[in-house]
Design a protein around this motif. Structure first.
Motif, PDB file in Angstrom:
ATOM      1  N   PRO A  27       0.836  -1.208   0.000  1.00 20.07           N
ATOM      2  CA  PRO A  27       0.000   0.000   0.000  1.00 20.07           C
ATOM      3  C   PRO A  27       0.863   1.248   0.000  1.00 20.07           C
ATOM      4  O   PRO A  27       2.044   1.209   0.364  1.00 20.07           O
ATOM      5  CB  PRO A  27      -0.790  -0.136   1.304  1.00 20.07           C
ATOM      6  N   THR A  28       0.273   2.351  -0.382  1.00 18.80           N
ATOM      7  CA  THR A  28       0.972   3.630  -0.358  1.00 18.80           C
ATOM      8  C   THR A  28       0.994   4.167   1.077  1.00 18.80           C
ATOM      9  O   THR A  28       0.280   3.667   1.962  1.00 18.80           O
ATOM     10  CB  THR A  28       0.273   4.639  -1.259  1.00 18.80           C
ATOM     11  N   ALA A  29       1.793   5.198   1.288  1.00 25.29           N
ATOM     12  CA  ALA A  29       1.853   5.818   2.610  1.00 25.29           C
ATOM     13  C   ALA A  29       0.474   6.331   3.023  1.00 25.29           C
ATOM     14  O   ALA A  29       0.060   6.165   4.179  1.00 25.29           O
ATOM     15  CB  ALA A  29       2.863   6.958   2.608  1.00 25.29           C
ATOM     16  N   GLY A  30      -0.246   6.929   2.078  1.00 20.71           N
ATOM     17  CA  GLY A  30      -1.577   7.439   2.393  1.00 20.71           C
ATOM     18  C   GLY A  30      -2.543   6.340   2.788  1.00 20.71           C
ATOM     19  O   GLY A  30      -3.344   6.506   3.712  1.00 20.71           O
ATOM     20  N   GLU A  31      -2.459   5.198   2.087  1.00 18.74           N
ATOM     21  CA  GLU A  31      -3.335   4.076   2.420  1.00 18.74           C
ATOM     22  C   GLU A  31      -2.996   3.500   3.795  1.00 18.74           C
ATOM     23  O   GLU A  31      -3.897   3.138   4.566  1.00 18.74           O
ATOM     24  CB  GLU A  31      -3.209   2.996   1.348  1.00 18.74           C
ATOM     25  N   ILE A  32      -1.719   3.439   4.125  1.00 18.77           N
ATOM     26  CA  ILE A  32      -1.315   2.930   5.437  1.00 18.77           C
ATOM     27  C   ILE A  32      -1.833   3.828   6.549  1.00 18.77           C
ATOM     28  O   ILE A  32      -2.374   3.357   7.553  1.00 18.77           O
ATOM     29  CB  ILE A  32       0.218   2.812   5.506  1.00 18.77           C
ATOM     30  N   VAL A  33      -1.690   5.130   6.364  1.00 17.84           N
ATOM     31  CA  VAL A  33      -2.150   6.075   7.390  1.00 17.84           C
ATOM     32  C   VAL A  33      -3.666   6.009   7.555  1.00 17.84           C
ATOM     33  O   VAL A  33      -4.190   6.052   8.668  1.00 17.84           O
ATOM     34  CB  VAL A  33      -1.687   7.502   7.037  1.00 17.84           C
ATOM     35  N   ARG A  35      -5.586   3.386   6.967  1.00 16.41           N
ATOM     36  CA  ARG A  35      -5.913   2.133   7.646  1.00 16.41           C
ATOM     37  C   ARG A  35      -5.526   2.191   9.127  1.00 16.41           C
ATOM     38  O   ARG A  35      -6.198   1.610   9.979  1.00 16.41           O
ATOM     39  CB  ARG A  35      -5.218   0.970   6.952  1.00 16.41           C
ATOM     40  N   MET A  36      -4.446   2.887   9.442  1.00 15.08           N
ATOM     41  CA  MET A  36      -4.039   3.050  10.836  1.00 15.08           C
ATOM     42  C   MET A  36      -5.092   3.842  11.611  1.00 15.08           C
ATOM     43  O   MET A  36      -5.436   3.496  12.743  1.00 15.08           O
ATOM     44  CB  MET A  36      -2.686   3.758  10.910  1.00 15.08           C
ATOM     45  N   ALA A  37      -5.611   4.901  10.998  1.00 17.74           N
ATOM     46  CA  ALA A  37      -6.654   5.689  11.644  1.00 17.74           C
ATOM     47  C   ALA A  37      -7.922   4.868  11.846  1.00 17.74           C
ATOM     48  O   ALA A  37      -8.582   4.953  12.887  1.00 17.74           O
ATOM     49  CB  ALA A  37      -6.955   6.941  10.817  1.00 17.74           C
ATOM     50  N   ALA A  38      -8.258   4.033  10.844  1.00 16.95           N
ATOM     51  CA  ALA A  38      -9.442   3.174  10.962  1.00 16.95           C
ATOM     52  C   ALA A  38      -9.253   2.146  12.082  1.00 16.95           C
ATOM     53  O   ALA A  38     -10.190   1.849  12.838  1.00 16.95           O
ATOM     54  CB  ALA A  38      -9.719   2.471   9.634  1.00 16.95           C
ATOM     55  N   HIS A  39      -8.049   1.611  12.203  1.00 13.87           N
ATOM     56  CA  HIS A  39      -7.763   0.662  13.289  1.00 13.87           C
ATOM     57  C   HIS A  39      -7.930   1.329  14.647  1.00 13.87           C
ATOM     58  O   HIS A  39      -8.499   0.740  15.577  1.00 13.87           O
ATOM     59  CB  HIS A  39      -6.337   0.117  13.150  1.00 13.87           C
ATOM     60  N   ASP A  40      -7.445   2.554  14.781  1.00 14.92           N
ATOM     61  CA  ASP A  40      -7.574   3.282  16.043  1.00 14.92           C
ATOM     62  C   ASP A  40      -9.031   3.452  16.450  1.00 14.92           C
ATOM     63  O   ASP A  40      -9.400   3.239  17.610  1.00 14.92           O
ATOM     64  CB  ASP A  40      -6.916   4.655  15.937  1.00 14.92           C
ATOM     65  N   LEU A  41      -9.860   3.836  15.473  1.00 16.59           N
ATOM     66  CA  LEU A  41     -11.276   4.043  15.764  1.00 16.59           C
ATOM     67  C   LEU A  41     -11.948   2.731  16.155  1.00 16.59           C
ATOM     68  O   LEU A  41     -12.754   2.694  17.096  1.00 16.59           O
ATOM     69  CB  LEU A  41     -11.969   4.660  14.550  1.00 16.59           C
ATOM     70  N   TRP A 160       6.652   2.897  12.804  1.00 11.54           N
ATOM     71  CA  TRP A 160       6.513   1.534  12.314  1.00 11.54           C
ATOM     72  C   TRP A 160       5.060   1.118  12.506  1.00 11.54           C
ATOM     73  O   TRP A 160       4.521   1.222  13.622  1.00 11.54           O
ATOM     74  CB  TRP A 160       7.422   0.591  13.087  1.00 11.54           C
ATOM     75  N   VAL A 161       4.414   0.651  11.438  1.00  8.66           N
ATOM     76  CA  VAL A 161       2.995   0.302  11.480  1.00  8.66           C
ATOM     77  C   VAL A 161       2.853  -1.182  11.145  1.00  8.66           C
ATOM     78  O   VAL A 161       3.351  -1.651  10.112  1.00  8.66           O
ATOM     79  CB  VAL A 161       2.182   1.146  10.471  1.00  8.66           C
ATOM     80  N   ASP A 162       2.187  -1.928  12.024  1.00 10.52           N
ATOM     81  CA  ASP A 162       2.013  -3.360  11.828  1.00 10.52           C
ATOM     82  C   ASP A 162       1.346  -3.637  10.489  1.00 10.52           C
ATOM     83  O   ASP A 162       0.299  -3.052  10.163  1.00 10.52           O
ATOM     84  CB  ASP A 162       1.176  -3.943  12.966  1.00 10.52           C
ATOM     85  N   ALA A 163       1.934  -4.550   9.690  1.00 13.35           N
ATOM     86  CA  ALA A 163       1.441  -4.822   8.340  1.00 13.35           C
ATOM     87  C   ALA A 163       0.140  -5.593   8.326  1.00 13.35           C
ATOM     88  O   ALA A 163      -0.535  -5.649   7.290  1.00 13.35           O
ATOM     89  CB  ALA A 163       2.506  -5.585   7.539  1.00 13.35           C
TER      90      ALA A 163
END
Length: 246
Positions: A27-33, A35-41, A160-163
């Protein structure tokens, strides 16, 4: 729990080379960020807060001083943190002017109205994907981050963001703004670990170089962290050790 870092804590006192990244499948950096925000929520909505313990240790090499503090933390469902000092020992001045100030600043920045300005989101940072790296819990994406504003609560460095879960695994860097002329540099490393279905902080290490006092090391050990589960009738804390590892 929202993904943000209490940078005010580090103000009071690089990563290993990343593996090559396959742009065709990653994924791109934008997609990772995103998905990270969605995981947090999703994580925040799945629990009714949490409780845990922390051990702070401050050491100044030049002055040969040491301070230690044991703290209980309670996190509300909205992410607001409440701290209670259980015990403290050692350098009294460090307790008053550093460790207690760290708690006060983190409690303040954990409030919903303050937290948005410090979160790891595009409104606050520019993100660039560096590659992938093996960490304790598996593979993580490595992103370089640059703050969009020169503010105390933001930082410059890498995350570092878990894959698999898209949770924050590690953060390393320096504050976007030095707190004063007397502070030469600050560097920190914060590590997270998965406890059952929930990610909690595991450790924080920070090193501050000051013009008068030399080097001050602050370490924070996080332990006995556990979520309050919404399906519990009395919202009691469920031990993370007793929960199945996913």
């Amino acid at each position: 729990m929202k993904t943000y870092l209490p940078l005010s804590a580090f103000l009071l006192i690089s990563a290993l080379p990343a593996a090559a990244q396959d742009s065709a499948t990653s994924p791109t950096a934008g997609e990772i960020v995103t998905r990270m925000a969605a995981h947090d929520l999703a994580q925040q909505s799945s629990i009714h807060g949490y409780a845990g313990m922390r051990r702070y240790v401050l050491e100044n090499q030049k002055l040969h001083k040491r301070a230690e503090m044991l703290v209980q933390v309670q996190g509300d469902k909205d992410g607001t943190k409440h701290f209670e000092v259980v015990s403290e020992d050692g350098w009294k001045s460090a307790h008053k002017h550093v460790l207690h100030k760290m708690l006060e600043s983190e409690a303040e920045t954990s409030r919903p109205e303050m937290r948005a300005s410090a979160r790891l989101i595009p409104e606050n940072y520019d993100f660039a994907l560096v590659g992938t790296e093996l960490v304790a819990d598996g593979t993580a994406y490595v992103l370089e981050i640059r703050p969009k504003r020169n503010e105390h609560y933001l930082f410059e460095g890498r995350i570092w963001v878990d894959a698999e879960d898209y949770a924050l695994v590690r953060a390393e860097g320096r504050p976007a703004k030095r707190p004063s002329f007397w502070t030469k540099s600050i560097h920190f490393v914060q590590v997270y670990k998965k406890c059952g279905p929930v990610w909690f902080p595991l450790s924080t290490q920070s090193v501050t170089e000051a013009r008068l006092f030399g080097t001050t090391d602050v370490s924070i050990e996080y332990f006995d962290y556990a979520p309050r589960m919404p399906n519990s009738s009395n919202h009691s804390v469920v031990s993370a050790e007793a929960m199945p590892t996913l």
